[in-house]
Design a protein around this motif. Structure first.
Motif, PDB file in Angstrom:
ATOM      1  N   VAL A  49       0.857  -1.175   0.000  1.00  0.00           N
ATOM      2  CA  VAL A  49       0.000   0.000   0.000  1.00  0.00           C
ATOM      3  C   VAL A  49       0.892   1.223   0.000  1.00  0.00           C
ATOM      4  CG1 VAL A  49      -1.746   1.317   1.241  1.00  0.00           C
ATOM      5  CG2 VAL A  49      -1.854  -1.176   1.217  1.00  0.00           C
ATOM      6  N   LYS A  50       0.624   2.176  -0.853  1.00  0.00           N
ATOM      7  CA  LYS A  50       1.419   3.399  -0.965  1.00  0.00           C
ATOM      8  C   LYS A  50       0.751   4.514  -0.168  1.00  0.00           C
ATOM      9  CE  LYS A  50       4.903   5.658  -2.987  1.00  0.00           C
ATOM     10  NZ  LYS A  50       6.298   5.267  -2.889  1.00  0.00           N
ATOM     11  N   VAL A  51       1.521   5.121   0.730  1.00  0.00           N
ATOM     12  CA  VAL A  51       1.028   6.282   1.486  1.00  0.00           C
ATOM     13  C   VAL A  51       2.121   7.351   1.494  1.00  0.00           C
ATOM     14  CG1 VAL A  51      -0.550   5.016   2.986  1.00  0.00           C
ATOM     15  CG2 VAL A  51       1.846   5.292   3.661  1.00  0.00           C
ATOM     16  N   MET A  52       1.738   8.606   1.516  1.00  0.00           N
ATOM     17  CA  MET A  52       2.697   9.718   1.579  1.00  0.00           C
ATOM     18  C   MET A  52       2.141  10.781   2.518  1.00  0.00           C
ATOM     19  SD  MET A  52       5.327   8.931  -0.180  1.00  0.00           S
ATOM     20  CE  MET A  52       6.177  10.510  -0.306  1.00  0.00           C
ATOM     21  N   PRO A  53       3.035  11.419   3.306  1.00  0.00           N
ATOM     22  CA  PRO A  53       2.589  12.469   4.210  1.00  0.00           C
ATOM     23  C   PRO A  53       2.283  13.762   3.453  1.00  0.00           C
ATOM     24  CG  PRO A  53       4.949  12.275   4.332  1.00  0.00           C
ATOM     25  CD  PRO A  53       4.494  11.190   3.405  1.00  0.00           C
ATOM     26  N   VAL A  54       1.567  14.647   4.115  1.00  0.00           N
ATOM     27  CA  VAL A  54       1.232  15.956   3.551  1.00  0.00           C
ATOM     28  C   VAL A  54       2.002  17.021   4.324  1.00  0.00           C
ATOM     29  CG1 VAL A  54      -0.606  17.600   3.076  1.00  0.00           C
ATOM     30  CG2 VAL A  54      -1.056  15.130   2.919  1.00  0.00           C
ATOM     31  N   PRO A  55       2.958  17.697   3.690  1.00  0.00           N
ATOM     32  CA  PRO A  55       3.708  18.756   4.403  1.00  0.00           C
ATOM     33  C   PRO A  55       2.823  19.971   4.634  1.00  0.00           C
ATOM     34  CG  PRO A  55       4.915  17.936   2.486  1.00  0.00           C
ATOM     35  CD  PRO A  55       3.532  17.444   2.359  1.00  0.00           C
ATOM     36  N   GLU A  56       3.008  20.623   5.797  1.00  0.00           N
ATOM     37  CA  GLU A  56       2.263  21.828   6.117  1.00  0.00           C
ATOM     38  C   GLU A  56       3.221  22.943   6.547  1.00  0.00           C
ATOM     39  OE1 GLU A  56      -0.585  20.787   9.070  1.00  0.00           O
ATOM     40  OE2 GLU A  56      -1.980  19.891   7.652  1.00  0.00           O
ATOM     41  N   ASN A  57       3.032  24.145   5.961  1.00  0.00           N
ATOM     42  CA  ASN A  57       3.820  25.338   6.317  1.00  0.00           C
ATOM     43  C   ASN A  57       5.319  25.131   6.117  1.00  0.00           C
ATOM     44  OD1 ASN A  57       1.450  26.702   7.183  1.00  0.00           O
ATOM     45  ND2 ASN A  57       1.543  25.548   9.112  1.00  0.00           N
ATOM     46  N   ILE A  58       5.661  24.431   5.057  1.00  0.00           N
ATOM     47  CA  ILE A  58       7.075  24.210   4.706  1.00  0.00           C
ATOM     48  C   ILE A  58       7.345  24.952   3.403  1.00  0.00           C
ATOM     49  CG2 ILE A  58       8.789  22.480   4.087  1.00  0.00           C
ATOM     50  CD1 ILE A  58       7.282  20.520   5.873  1.00  0.00           C
ATOM     51  N   GLU A  59       8.386  25.770   3.397  1.00  0.00           N
ATOM     52  CA  GLU A  59       8.636  26.642   2.250  1.00  0.00           C
ATOM     53  C   GLU A  59       8.947  25.856   0.982  1.00  0.00           C
ATOM     54  OE1 GLU A  59      11.674  29.415   3.198  1.00  0.00           O
ATOM     55  OE2 GLU A  59      10.504  30.456   4.742  1.00  0.00           O
ATOM     56  N   ASN A  60       9.765  24.791   1.085  1.00  0.00           N
ATOM     57  CA  ASN A  60      10.155  24.016  -0.097  1.00  0.00           C
ATOM     58  C   ASN A  60       9.940  22.531   0.187  1.00  0.00           C
ATOM     59  OD1 ASN A  60      11.147  23.224  -2.549  1.00  0.00           O
ATOM     60  ND2 ASN A  60      13.299  23.590  -2.055  1.00  0.00           N
ATOM     61  N   PRO A  61       8.657  22.052   0.152  1.00  0.00           N
ATOM     62  CA  PRO A  61       8.381  20.664   0.542  1.00  0.00           C
ATOM     63  C   PRO A  61       9.044  19.642  -0.372  1.00  0.00           C
ATOM     64  CG  PRO A  61       6.438  21.689  -0.423  1.00  0.00           C
ATOM     65  CD  PRO A  61       7.433  22.788  -0.217  1.00  0.00           C
ATOM     66  N   LYS A  62       9.279  19.994  -1.663  1.00  0.00           N
ATOM     67  CA  LYS A  62       9.888  19.022  -2.575  1.00  0.00           C
ATOM     68  C   LYS A  62      11.334  18.707  -2.216  1.00  0.00           C
ATOM     69  CE  LYS A  62       6.955  20.095  -6.548  1.00  0.00           C
ATOM     70  NZ  LYS A  62       6.926  20.522  -7.973  1.00  0.00           N
ATOM     71  N   ALA A  63      11.963  19.560  -1.425  1.00  0.00           N
ATOM     72  CA  ALA A  63      13.363  19.349  -1.033  1.00  0.00           C
ATOM     73  C   ALA A  63      13.482  18.416   0.155  1.00  0.00           C
ATOM     74  CB  ALA A  63      14.016  20.701  -0.718  1.00  0.00           C
ATOM     75  N   LEU A  64      12.343  18.056   0.769  1.00  0.00           N
ATOM     76  CA  LEU A  64      12.394  17.210   1.948  1.00  0.00           C
ATOM     77  C   LEU A  64      12.823  15.789   1.583  1.00  0.00           C
ATOM     78  CD1 LEU A  64       9.105  18.270   3.794  1.00  0.00           C
ATOM     79  CD2 LEU A  64      11.462  18.941   4.344  1.00  0.00           C
ATOM     80  N   LYS A  65      13.592  15.194   2.456  1.00  0.00           N
ATOM     81  CA  LYS A  65      13.973  13.791   2.340  1.00  0.00           C
ATOM     82  C   LYS A  65      13.335  13.047   3.506  1.00  0.00           C
ATOM     83  CE  LYS A  65      18.364  14.575  -0.062  1.00  0.00           C
ATOM     84  NZ  LYS A  65      19.827  14.329  -0.041  1.00  0.00           N
ATOM     85  N   PHE A  66      12.460  12.074   3.147  1.00  0.00           N
ATOM     86  CA  PHE A  66      11.697  11.367   4.174  1.00  0.00           C
ATOM     87  C   PHE A  66      12.432  10.121   4.637  1.00  0.00           C
ATOM     88  CE2 PHE A  66       8.195  13.367   1.619  1.00  0.00           C
ATOM     89  CZ  PHE A  66       7.859  14.322   2.562  1.00  0.00           C
ATOM     90  N   ASN A  67      12.318   9.885   5.928  1.00  0.00           N
ATOM     91  CA  ASN A  67      12.824   8.660   6.529  1.00  0.00           C
ATOM     92  C   ASN A  67      11.625   7.856   7.056  1.00  0.00           C
ATOM     93  OD1 ASN A  67      15.627   9.311   6.200  1.00  0.00           O
ATOM     94  ND2 ASN A  67      15.396  10.783   7.886  1.00  0.00           N
TER      95      ASN A  67
END
Length: 538
Positions: A49-67
């Motif tokens: 099952v594929k799930v992804m979080p929703v970033p909130e109030n982050i200036e550049n969410p695409k730059a985030l690296k998730f662990n």
């Protein structure tokens, strides 16, 4: 500009500035965060099952690296947002990220791993018939047997034909075909379907035995709107005749034997070719009515007269045959029933022309008939029977019963068995009784088999009319009264009750007659007036 307007303008500007500052402060105080769109997720074993979080109030969410981490990798593993179920149980999936300023943010998801449904098997056979108004429980199995969530969602392709509840119980609504679908509720997307057939024709039997002249009946359920135009009835042999009577969704088919043997009735629906009913019919010799040996072959009738053809198919000469008749007006209302003969009482039903009442073997007899009182009748039904005398009383020889023949349909109509027709006492008694005048226009015996057609409950003597100021009139008798007993003796037990009552009156006694009038019984004391003789008149 006035001082008042200047004050208002200044107040509006201050309000806008206040709101802007409050918004800027709230935005500055809002912390960057991650969240999942749901708090819990179901994951089938050995599926991902594929799930992804929703970033909130982050200036550049695409730059985030998730662990990603799973609290129990024996239950489920997670890689780059893809959760894989390992074994049944629950675990927590955590997603975290590091912001540009080195701050850590994270969110969590409860993952429930279940054994998925792999197969839904429906045991109910395709095109199983369900009678309209009845229920059918769908036979089904969910596999594997240890699936965590075994509940199903049921759906009907057409609820106008059939409905289905959450337990797979189908209720037939109307004729037609319908697809019932079962779907798994655990996310495995397994489905199964079965087609059910709600027929427009259902028969209570596939075999009918005719063993007596009264025939036999069977019922067919017809779930349509127009039996006359939709249904075709086919017989493969002319061994029997039939009539139909529809009541609601039920059609009763009555079958009468014509010739001994085995045949079949097939009932088809033009609008539902799959709906076919087959009934095998065995006609025994005992089921062939007398009317098919000595029987009315044809009736031609117009207004007040007509002709009747009677055939004798037996191997012997038949002596003394007689007819009974029912007259109908143009609206189909029964006007009168009578047994008749040459110059019968009142002249309501007479044979004329050929008055012979004997029919030679294997030959036919033509009778002309007329009626004098019912010339508005539009058709007539006639039955023929043999008769003889027994203890001075005319009786029917029932043997195998009889049936009516209709001049309107040129076909037979089933009727109950015959009984005694009329009472003819000894001649001496008749002569003495004729000395008394009850004041009836005419009297006519009504046996049990005739009574219901008149609307009476009992057998008796039908009074067709009463003379004004006569003994009957003074006593309170009326036209269409039915005398069912005299001095407590029922007509059904003694057909000569009225003649015996007249004999009693010769000694100056009154009699008590029990009558039926409009369905109610009552008693009347009757005294007959003697008829003046020629000598008395002198």
């Amino acid at each position: 500009m006035s001082d008042r307007n200047s004050a208002r303008t200044m107040a509006f500007v201050l309000l806008v500035l206040t709101l802007f500052c409050a918004w800027m402060q709230a935005a500055a105080e809002s912390e960057p965060a991650l969240r999942f769109e749901t708090e819990k997720i179901n994951v089938p074993v050995q599926k991902t099952v594929k799930v992804m979080p929703v970033p909130e109030n982050i200036e550049n969410p695409k730059a985030l690296k998730f662990n990603w981490t799973s609290a129990d990798e024996q239950i489920a593993t997670v890689y780059n947002g893809t959760i894989k179920g390992i074994s049944p149980g629950e675990t927590v999936i955590t997603c975290s990220a590091e912001l540009a300023d080195g701050k850590q943010i994270s969110c969590a998801l409860n993952a429930s791993v279940a054994i998925p449904v792999r197969t839904i098997r429906i045991g109910t056979k395709a095109n199983t018939s369900v009678r309209v108004g009845e229920k059918l429980a769908i036979d089904y199995t969910v596999l594997p047997a240890n699936a965590t969530v075994k509940s199903l969602t049921w759906e009907s392709s057409d609820t106008n034909i059939a409905t289905v509840d959450n337990d797979g119980i189908v209720t037939a609504v109307s004729a037609g075909k319908v697809i019932i679908t079962a779907s798994s509720n655990d996310g495995s997307r397994e489905i199964a379907r079965v087609t059910l057939y709600i027929p427009s024709l259902l028969c209570e039997t596939d075999h009918l035995e005719l063993t007596n002249p009264e025939g036999a009946s069977f019922d067919v359920d017809y779930f349509g709107t127009d039996w006359e135009n939709d249904i075709t009835v086919v017989t493969d042999k002319k061994l029997f005749s039939y009539q139909t009577e529809k009541t609601g969704s039920k059609v009763t088919i009555h079958v009468d034997g014509e010739t001994a043997g085995t045949g079949r009735i097939e009932i088809r629906n033009r609008k539902d070719p799959a709906a076919k009913v087959f009934v095998n019919i065995n006609v025994s010799q005992e089921a062939i009515p007398l009317s098919k040996e000595v029987y009315i072959d044809k009736v031609i009738w117009r207004n007040d007269q007509g002709s009747v053809t009677i055939r004798n198919n037996t191997g012997e000469n038949i002596h003394e045959v007689k007819m009974v008749a029912k007259y109908y007006d143009q609206s189909g209302n029964l006007m009168y029933m009578t047994d008749g003969g040459c110059e019968s009482v009142g002249g309501e039903f007479c044979y004329y022309g050929n008055k012979n009442i004997d029919i030679r073997k294997e030959s036919a007899l033509n009778w002309d008939i007329k009626t004098t009182h019912f010339n508005r009748s539009s058709w007539i039904e006639i039955a023929v029977y043999r008769y003889g005398k027994e203890n001075g009383t005319t009786v029917c020889i029932p043997e195998n019963g009889f049936r009516w023949f209709s001049s309107k349909t040129q076909s037979y109509i089933n009727a109950p068995e015959m009984m005694n027709i009329n009472c003819y006492p000894e001649q001496e008694t008749m002569d003495r009784a004729e000395l008394l005048n009850p004041g009836f226009v005419s009297e006519h015996a009504v046996e049990g088999w005739l009574a219901s057609h008149f609307g009476y409950h009992s057998a008796g003597i039908h009074i067709k009319g009463v003379e004004d100021s006569s003994a009957a009139d003074k006593a309170g008798l009326q036209a269409n009264d039915l005398i069912i007993a005299v001095d407590g003796v029922q007509y059904a037990d003694d057909a000569c009750i009225l003649e015996k009552g007249k004999e009693k009156m010769l000694d100056g006694n009154s009699i008590t007659v029990t009558i039926e009038r409009y369905g109610q019984e009552g008693t009347i004391d009757l005294v007959f007036a003697p008829v003046a003789s020629d000598q008395d008149e002198q």
